[in-house]
Design a protein around this motif. Sequence first.
Motif, PDB file in Angstrom:
ATOM      1  N   LEU A  10     -38.842-119.853   6.688  1.00  0.00           N
ATOM      2  CA  LEU A  10     -39.330-121.052   6.390  1.00  0.00           C
ATOM      3  C   LEU A  10     -40.395-120.641   5.241  1.00  0.00           C
ATOM      4  O   LEU A  10     -41.638-121.018   5.210  1.00  0.00           O
ATOM      5  CB  LEU A  10     -40.179-121.646   7.708  1.00  0.00           C
ATOM      6  CG  LEU A  10     -39.562-122.016   8.754  1.00  0.00           C
ATOM      7  CD1 LEU A  10     -40.463-122.720   9.880  1.00  0.00           C
ATOM      8  CD2 LEU A  10     -38.362-122.866   8.680  1.00  0.00           C
ATOM      9  N   THR A  11     -39.877-119.974   4.267  1.00  0.00           N
ATOM     10  CA  THR A  11     -40.653-119.704   3.219  1.00  0.00           C
ATOM     11  C   THR A  11     -40.273-120.771   2.235  1.00  0.00           C
ATOM     12  O   THR A  11     -39.061-121.357   1.985  1.00  0.00           O
ATOM     13  CB  THR A  11     -40.225-118.403   2.459  1.00  0.00           C
ATOM     14  OG1 THR A  11     -40.293-117.415   3.368  1.00  0.00           O
ATOM     15  CG2 THR A  11     -41.007-117.731   1.150  1.00  0.00           C
ATOM     16  N   PRO A  12     -41.472-121.419   1.441  1.00  0.00           N
ATOM     17  CA  PRO A  12     -40.959-122.270   0.364  1.00  0.00           C
ATOM     18  C   PRO A  12     -40.197-122.101  -0.690  1.00  0.00           C
ATOM     19  O   PRO A  12     -40.119-120.773  -1.213  1.00  0.00           O
ATOM     20  CB  PRO A  12     -42.583-122.668   0.010  1.00  0.00           C
ATOM     21  CG  PRO A  12     -43.370-122.256   0.767  1.00  0.00           C
ATOM     22  CD  PRO A  12     -42.918-121.010   1.583  1.00  0.00           C
ATOM     23  N   LEU A  13     -39.490-123.002  -1.262  1.00  0.00           N
ATOM     24  CA  LEU A  13     -38.636-122.768  -2.348  1.00  0.00           C
ATOM     25  C   LEU A  13     -39.158-122.197  -3.438  1.00  0.00           C
ATOM     26  O   LEU A  13     -38.497-121.565  -4.493  1.00  0.00           O
ATOM     27  CB  LEU A  13     -37.791-124.096  -2.602  1.00  0.00           C
ATOM     28  CG  LEU A  13     -36.300-123.995  -2.022  1.00  0.00           C
ATOM     29  CD1 LEU A  13     -36.368-123.902  -0.518  1.00  0.00           C
ATOM     30  CD2 LEU A  13     -35.710-125.463  -2.130  1.00  0.00           C
ATOM     31  N   GLN A  14     -40.453-122.651  -3.829  1.00  0.00           N
ATOM     32  CA  GLN A  14     -41.286-122.331  -4.894  1.00  0.00           C
ATOM     33  C   GLN A  14     -41.243-120.674  -5.485  1.00  0.00           C
ATOM     34  O   GLN A  14     -41.323-120.273  -6.153  1.00  0.00           O
ATOM     35  CB  GLN A  14     -42.510-122.992  -4.841  1.00  0.00           C
ATOM     36  CG  GLN A  14     -43.655-122.249  -3.850  1.00  0.00           C
ATOM     37  CD  GLN A  14     -44.766-123.340  -4.005  1.00  0.00           C
ATOM     38  OE1 GLN A  14     -44.596-124.447  -3.490  1.00  0.00           O
ATOM     39  NE2 GLN A  14     -45.788-122.829  -3.838  1.00  0.00           N
ATOM     40  N   ASN A  15     -40.962-119.980  -4.038  1.00  0.00           N
ATOM     41  CA  ASN A  15     -41.054-118.353  -4.031  1.00  0.00           C
ATOM     42  C   ASN A  15     -39.683-118.029  -4.712  1.00  0.00           C
ATOM     43  O   ASN A  15     -39.613-116.876  -4.846  1.00  0.00           O
ATOM     44  CB  ASN A  15     -41.499-117.895  -2.606  1.00  0.00           C
ATOM     45  CG  ASN A  15     -42.914-118.371  -2.349  1.00  0.00           C
ATOM     46  OD1 ASN A  15     -43.641-119.036  -3.091  1.00  0.00           O
ATOM     47  ND2 ASN A  15     -43.293-118.002  -1.239  1.00  0.00           N
ATOM     48  N   ASP A  16     -38.723-118.857  -4.987  1.00  0.00           N
ATOM     49  CA  ASP A  16     -37.390-118.305  -5.403  1.00  0.00           C
ATOM     50  C   ASP A  16     -37.420-117.729  -6.574  1.00  0.00           C
ATOM     51  O   ASP A  16     -38.128-118.222  -7.440  1.00  0.00           O
ATOM     52  CB  ASP A  16     -36.055-119.308  -5.211  1.00  0.00           C
ATOM     53  CG  ASP A  16     -35.952-119.725  -3.624  1.00  0.00           C
ATOM     54  OD1 ASP A  16     -36.547-119.164  -2.796  1.00  0.00           O
ATOM     55  OD2 ASP A  16     -34.729-120.334  -3.486  1.00  0.00           O
ATOM     56  N   ASP A  17     -36.682-116.587  -6.819  1.00  0.00           N
ATOM     57  CA  ASP A  17     -36.484-116.255  -8.171  1.00  0.00           C
ATOM     58  C   ASP A  17     -35.885-117.086  -9.320  1.00  0.00           C
ATOM     59  O   ASP A  17     -35.184-118.003  -8.706  1.00  0.00           O
ATOM     60  CB  ASP A  17     -35.796-114.725  -8.253  1.00  0.00           C
ATOM     61  CG  ASP A  17     -36.509-113.589  -7.430  1.00  0.00           C
ATOM     62  OD1 ASP A  17     -37.742-113.798  -7.380  1.00  0.00           O
ATOM     63  OD2 ASP A  17     -36.074-112.766  -7.129  1.00  0.00           O
ATOM     64  N   ASP A  18     -36.391-116.992 -10.370  1.00  0.00           N
ATOM     65  CA  ASP A  18     -35.689-117.646 -11.459  1.00  0.00           C
ATOM     66  C   ASP A  18     -34.317-117.445 -11.557  1.00  0.00           C
ATOM     67  O   ASP A  18     -33.888-116.434 -11.284  1.00  0.00           O
ATOM     68  CB  ASP A  18     -36.549-117.674 -12.870  1.00  0.00           C
ATOM     69  CG  ASP A  18     -37.634-118.340 -12.772  1.00  0.00           C
ATOM     70  OD1 ASP A  18     -37.793-119.128 -11.700  1.00  0.00           O
ATOM     71  OD2 ASP A  18     -38.397-118.376 -13.742  1.00  0.00           O
ATOM     72  N   VAL A  19     -33.475-118.410 -12.071  1.00  0.00           N
ATOM     73  CA  VAL A  19     -31.983-118.049 -12.422  1.00  0.00           C
ATOM     74  C   VAL A  19     -31.940-118.165 -13.608  1.00  0.00           C
ATOM     75  O   VAL A  19     -32.026-119.081 -14.396  1.00  0.00           O
ATOM     76  CB  VAL A  19     -31.072-118.997 -11.692  1.00  0.00           C
ATOM     77  CG1 VAL A  19     -29.803-118.850 -12.249  1.00  0.00           C
ATOM     78  CG2 VAL A  19     -31.335-118.996 -10.211  1.00  0.00           C
ATOM     79  N   ASP A  20     -31.771-117.018 -14.480  1.00  0.00           N
ATOM     80  CA  ASP A  20     -31.519-117.040 -16.013  1.00  0.00           C
ATOM     81  C   ASP A  20     -32.665-117.685 -16.804  1.00  0.00           C
ATOM     82  O   ASP A  20     -32.460-118.394 -17.549  1.00  0.00           O
ATOM     83  CB  ASP A  20     -30.215-117.645 -16.055  1.00  0.00           C
ATOM     84  CG  ASP A  20     -29.690-117.610 -17.581  1.00  0.00           C
ATOM     85  OD1 ASP A  20     -30.052-116.682 -18.129  1.00  0.00           O
ATOM     86  OD2 ASP A  20     -28.834-118.183 -18.055  1.00  0.00           O
ATOM     87  N   GLY A  21     -33.932-117.469 -16.079  1.00  0.00           N
ATOM     88  CA  GLY A  21     -35.084-118.070 -16.959  1.00  0.00           C
ATOM     89  C   GLY A  21     -35.168-119.561 -16.735  1.00  0.00           C
ATOM     90  O   GLY A  21     -36.261-119.994 -16.913  1.00  0.00           O
ATOM     91  N   LEU A  22     -34.621-120.052 -15.837  1.00  0.00           N
ATOM     92  CA  LEU A  22     -34.580-121.663 -15.271  1.00  0.00           C
ATOM     93  C   LEU A  22     -34.600-121.535 -13.886  1.00  0.00           C
ATOM     94  O   LEU A  22     -34.588-120.661 -13.029  1.00  0.00           O
ATOM     95  CB  LEU A  22     -33.233-122.358 -15.745  1.00  0.00           C
ATOM     96  CG  LEU A  22     -32.907-122.530 -17.196  1.00  0.00           C
ATOM     97  CD1 LEU A  22     -31.589-122.972 -17.394  1.00  0.00           C
ATOM     98  CD2 LEU A  22     -34.115-123.386 -18.008  1.00  0.00           C
ATOM     99  N   PRO A  23     -35.298-122.743 -13.355  1.00  0.00           N
ATOM    100  CA  PRO A  23     -35.713-122.852 -11.813  1.00  0.00           C
ATOM    101  C   PRO A  23     -34.480-122.682 -11.017  1.00  0.00           C
ATOM    102  O   PRO A  23     -33.565-122.911 -11.423  1.00  0.00           O
ATOM    103  CB  PRO A  23     -36.252-124.320 -11.827  1.00  0.00           C
ATOM    104  CG  PRO A  23     -36.531-124.896 -13.338  1.00  0.00           C
ATOM    105  CD  PRO A  23     -36.039-123.819 -14.048  1.00  0.00           C
ATOM    106  N   ALA A  24     -34.937-122.400  -9.933  1.00  0.00           N
ATOM    107  CA  ALA A  24     -33.565-121.711  -8.773  1.00  0.00           C
ATOM    108  C   ALA A  24     -33.072-123.182  -8.152  1.00  0.00           C
ATOM    109  O   ALA A  24     -31.672-123.159  -7.805  1.00  0.00           O
ATOM    110  CB  ALA A  24     -34.008-121.091  -7.941  1.00  0.00           C
TER     111      ALA A  24
END
Lengths: 500, 275
Positions: free
Chosen positions: A383-397
């Motif tokens: 239940l970690t928020p999506l905002q902690n996801d790493d970027d994909v190629d400099g763009l949001p995940a």
Amino acid sequence: MADFESAKAFLLQASDHSGLSVYEHLSTLITRLLDERPNNAADVVEQLSFQIKADKFAPEDSLKDQPETPDNVLTAKARSTLLKHETEIPEDEAEPEQVVPNLLDLARYFADADVGLGEQEMFRIFLALKQLAEQQPLKSVTFWGKIFGTEQDYIIAEAEYREGEEPQPEEEERPDEQPETPDEGEEDEENGVTPLPKSTYKPPPDLPTEEYGAGTNKKVYFVCNEPGQEWHLLPNVKPKHISVCRQIRKRFTGRLDAPVVAYPPFAGTEMELLRAQIARITAGTHVSPVGYFTFDEEEDDGDDEARDNFIVDEEFEGKSLAELLEADLSGWVHHAPYILPQGRSKWVNPNLKGEEDELDEEDEDEDEEEEEEIEPEAGPPLLTPLQNDDDVDGLPAWSTRLSSTAHPAYACVRVSSNRWPGAHAFAVDRKFANIYIGDGLKYQAEPFSPQLPPPAQVEYSGEDVAEAVDPTRQEEEEFEAQMAEEEEDDLDDEDEDEDD
Amino acid sequence: MDVQSLSPALDHLSSSGIVLSTERRVSLDTSLTLLMHAEKLKQVKYWGRIQGVAADYHIAQGSNDDGYATKSFYSMDCIRWAQLPEIHPVLAKSCAKIRGRFTGNPSHEFTVEAIRSEETKGDGSIVVTTTITEEKRLAAAVAAIDKETRIVPRGAYRMTPSDVVERNHGFGGLSHQAAGKIESYMHFRQPITLLSKSPLERARMDQGLDFMDSISDDIPKNCWSIQYQNGSKAVVLRSLIWPGFVFFHTPNSPLFGHAYVGTGQRNNDLIFELP
């Protein structure tokens, strides 16, 4: 007159290919023009000529293989097993818990957001899920998604068994204990030949597979190529499959028994590869609105390890569209456990051997302690928020969209993964669902470069193998002279012997 | 997909994941009719959509005759359409070098580094940077996808004696067997590989029908996935070089069409992915 005769003879010549003569063709054409009298006859004359030829055209292979039952009949037969109408109207009082969710309702929301497989196919999948629920002792079954293959596609269902009906965990295979094949070297030794050197390579020990109900194997997956066909249960995912799967990039064919040819070698067929990709996609893309799931506070004793189960929060009233559309994605959480680099959700120390082995090898404990302690791998908690996801190629995940701009009040919010193109989720009020429709490949910003094979083994440089220098002509002559002398001596000796 | 036959086309494309919401279909029906009238085009087709991170681009194509030439338009909302610029081949080459996703903002600028080797100064090469707007990249991507994926069944178009390519009104669809063969589909573009065929191979061809490149000559082999779908009622071809491109044809009927729904990036890793 002779000219006319020869011209007519030429026009009457039949073609080698079609057996048609110009004379015959033109007369048919003119007859047809006069019969039909089309408008702008001069413009359509080529088309009409073409049409006449096409009508006469006999295909070369007029004898075609006619399969005994055409494919469409086979598909229809498979589909007809799904069509059963329930005559009993469910009674109001006893409301049995539905095993299959209202897929059509969920599909409508997805379709509004430009995601889906069309109404008809969704309905067939819904019937196929119902069939699956009748065949297996399942607590719940949902449509996971569709993966496109080069020959056939996979339709995947995600299911949980009813309590007490879980499949018994299979005995772990012990490759170490396999009886070793008798060495060929021994035979050679008996024959007086030096045995070939044996490989000293030992594969790293396999990490234990997570059991059904935990981590990556929390649920089971059934797969079929076409709704109505038999469902196949996919095996539990093994950590080694996930770790190899991360290093290769393969498209699916659509046949579960197809070999996977890749480097590093993948120990298994497409069935295992499919299961491993499903585990990765599920871990990365199954999301829900924040607050829908919550940790069970009664069971929660503050220990982090206890937090691997969550329950549906009955008081959850849904998030507003604005909260779900928030650009920083704080309205969404992951509800599938993160897969660690070792290929499991719960970390195990690869150096620790099984319990049985430990008893036998207590003496060796001291040696083991000297070994380097491995830092446990850790991932984000559930239940970690999506905002902690790493970027994909400099763009949001993740990309967010509102399904309708014509009337936003009745719209739903769709989030689409940019890391796994084809993975989508929607949410509105208390409803949400996840779906995957794609190739089963991860997004790659950089061109893929497969792992290189290890360098070739260095040539054997033992001192016992010395190379001799080639003799020069002079040395050869000396040697020959010496040999000749010795021979003479021998002859002399023999002569002497005879004399005796 | 022709605007007139959007629904039958979507019936066959939806099992490959290409769906349009009711709202989008209603908007397209209206706005493309108006576009056709305003641009004085004979026909307008919905081409597909290119997914950006923040927004998607919907693409429509119109033409005045049956030939290869088309005009492309894009829209963010399926209502207001803008024409895509013509792309010079040199610019198209630079656009092909851009990596990464479309952002969804047409005025976003990408920078491309090109090495000019002919100007030898000191180290031998000069790095030239050019900026390309996303709108231009979009136009180049649409043209590139068209070049490699726009396909038609063999016989759907024909070459007239006056070298004009036109719709073959006598086309009644491929037979069930022929529709399952990759040789039955051709690239709808000026021929490239056809010119390198030997005279012997060309002697066996029908001048009126085989005037385009067959997709069986595409490199690498197996870069098209061909399947009977929907209970063998339709044949679906998916491009693996441009994932997201789907073509369908219903055997024994003149209906065929295609659509692209993807990120607008070419799959250059295909050779590693083929099973």
